[in-house]
Enzyme design. Structure first.
Site, PDB file in Angstrom:
ATOM      1  N   HIS A   1       0.826  -1.199   0.000  1.00  0.00           N
ATOM      2  CA  HIS A   1       0.000   0.000   0.000  1.00  0.00           C
ATOM      3  C   HIS A   1       0.863   1.253   0.000  1.00  0.00           C
ATOM      4  O   HIS A   1       2.053   1.216   0.337  1.00  0.00           O
ATOM      5  CB  HIS A   1      -0.943   0.028   1.214  1.00  0.00           C
TER       6      HIS A   1
ATOM      7  N   ASP B   1       0.604   5.082   1.740  1.00  0.00           N
ATOM      8  CA  ASP B   1      -0.129   5.651   2.872  1.00  0.00           C
ATOM      9  C   ASP B   1      -1.121   6.731   2.448  1.00  0.00           C
ATOM     10  O   ASP B   1      -0.823   7.581   1.600  1.00  0.00           O
ATOM     11  CB  ASP B   1       0.847   6.255   3.886  1.00  0.00           C
TER      12      ASP B   1
ATOM     13  N   HIS C   1       4.743   0.154   0.249  1.00  0.00           N
ATOM     14  CA  HIS C   1       5.499  -0.603   1.237  1.00  0.00           C
ATOM     15  C   HIS C   1       4.641  -1.715   1.826  1.00  0.00           C
ATOM     16  O   HIS C   1       3.413  -1.714   1.698  1.00  0.00           O
ATOM     17  CB  HIS C   1       6.074   0.300   2.331  1.00  0.00           C
TER      18      HIS C   1
ATOM     19  N   ARG D   1       5.839   6.086  13.780  1.00  0.00           N
ATOM     20  CA  ARG D   1       5.901   6.702  12.453  1.00  0.00           C
ATOM     21  C   ARG D   1       5.419   8.138  12.517  1.00  0.00           C
ATOM     22  O   ARG D   1       4.412   8.448  13.170  1.00  0.00           O
ATOM     23  CB  ARG D   1       5.025   5.925  11.460  1.00  0.00           C
TER      24      ARG D   1
END
Length: 315
Positions: free
Chosen positions: A141, A143, A291, A306
């Site tokens: 995917h 983000d 990723h 993150r």
């Protein structure tokens, strides 16, 4: 019981038909171009770049992320990000504030109300272990493409690493676009696709968790092939978590084409894989990559934080 062998009277003169299903991934040579055409490649003066794969992924050695970045260092890191798409820093061991400060060199920080927060709203904390909600693992995917302005990039740090597994992989979506068959490029260049947060988050949240956000996050359209705002490079910009259909195309045909486009991230030649150690940091260009967090560590604990950087509207 005897077995009778049947042989032909002579060598075949016509090759028999051999057909495999269409719209799949096939063997063969691939174009692996790391840099945009006409890009001037210059040496790095402030740190060492150690490539991890052919077109994507480089470890950066000799850059201190814990201190404010001088303009020259920020410029070189940005050039490395554009050229390699994901940068790795071994053993950085940043505090949450240092991680936020580093990411802030690239723009305002993003918040995500659908994910658990760490020390502040703009720090997402993934604390995975026995019984934890799986969230974004085992799926390729990009983000937050369900937003009008998807993230420019993200800075991820592993604070606790399982004894085995838990790697992260990234795929180069410029290489994915370069290698599309000509007839597929003709179909997707200029096309738009719908992105929606619900399919991705419905993998691990129920309707009661998603309904409060439904009106705040309506579906959006983005180009199937976006242009990188800094390099000008064309990149495939659909993903299996959030892209639901291609605008103006029959649903069955849209599903068929999207399945083929989603498969492109699975090509090993476009990928880099990072085996984490505690305190490692990865900084990736969300505009140019997908990723995949590998969920292969069972009930062992894996803790990551993150910080994402606000992006622009894809074109």
């Amino acid at each position: 019981m005897s077995v009778t062998s049947v042989t032909s009277a002579g060598p075949s003169t016509v090759l028999r038909e051999a057909r495999i299903p269409g719209d799949g991934m096939y063997e063969g040579r691939r174009t692996l171009r790391r840099l945009p055409k006409g890009w001037e490649e210059r040496p790095y003066e402030l740190f060492e770049v150690v490539p991890q794969a052919r077109t994507i992924g480089a470890e950066i050695r000799g850059a201190d992320l814990s201190r404010p970045l001088p303009p020259a260092l920020r410029e070189e890191l940005n050039r490395a990000l554009l050229e390699w798409k994901v940068l790795f820093f071994r053993g950085a061991h940043l505090t949450s504030d240092q991680q936020r400060d580093f990411a802030g060199n690239w723009g305002a920080l993003e918040t995500n109300p659908l994910l658990a927060a760490g020390s502040s709203d703009d720090v997402v904390r993934f604390d995975k272990g026995d019984g934890a909600v799986p969230t974004y693992e085992n799926v390729w995917h990009t983000d937050v493409t369900f937003r009008e302005r998807p993230a420019l990039g993200a800075v991820l740090q592993l604070r606790e690493v399982p004894p085995f597994g838990g790697d992260t992989m990234w795929a180069d979506m410029a290489a994915a676009y370069d290698n599309l068959p000509r007839e597929v490029k003709e179909r997707v260049d200029g096309a738009l696709a719908v992105h929606d947060f619900i399919p991705g988050f419905a993998r691990f949240y129920g309707p009661e968790r998603l309904l409060p956000h439904q009106d705040l996050l309506p579906p959006v359209e983005h180009p199937v092939v976006r242009t990188h705002p800094e390099t000008g490079r064309r990149m495939l910009f659909v993903n299996a978590s959030f892209t639901t259909r291609i605008t103006g195309v029959d649903r069955d045909e849209s599903d068929r084409l999207l399945r083929f486009l989603f498969q492109q991230a699975h090509v090993p030649e476009y990928q880099v894989r990072w085996r984490w150690q505690p305190g490692d940091v990865a900084f990736w260009d969300n505009r140019a990559t997908q990723h995949y967090a590998v969920g292969d560590y069972g009930s062992e604990r894996r803790v990551a934080e993150r910080v994402a950087i606000e992006g622009d509207r894809p074109f």
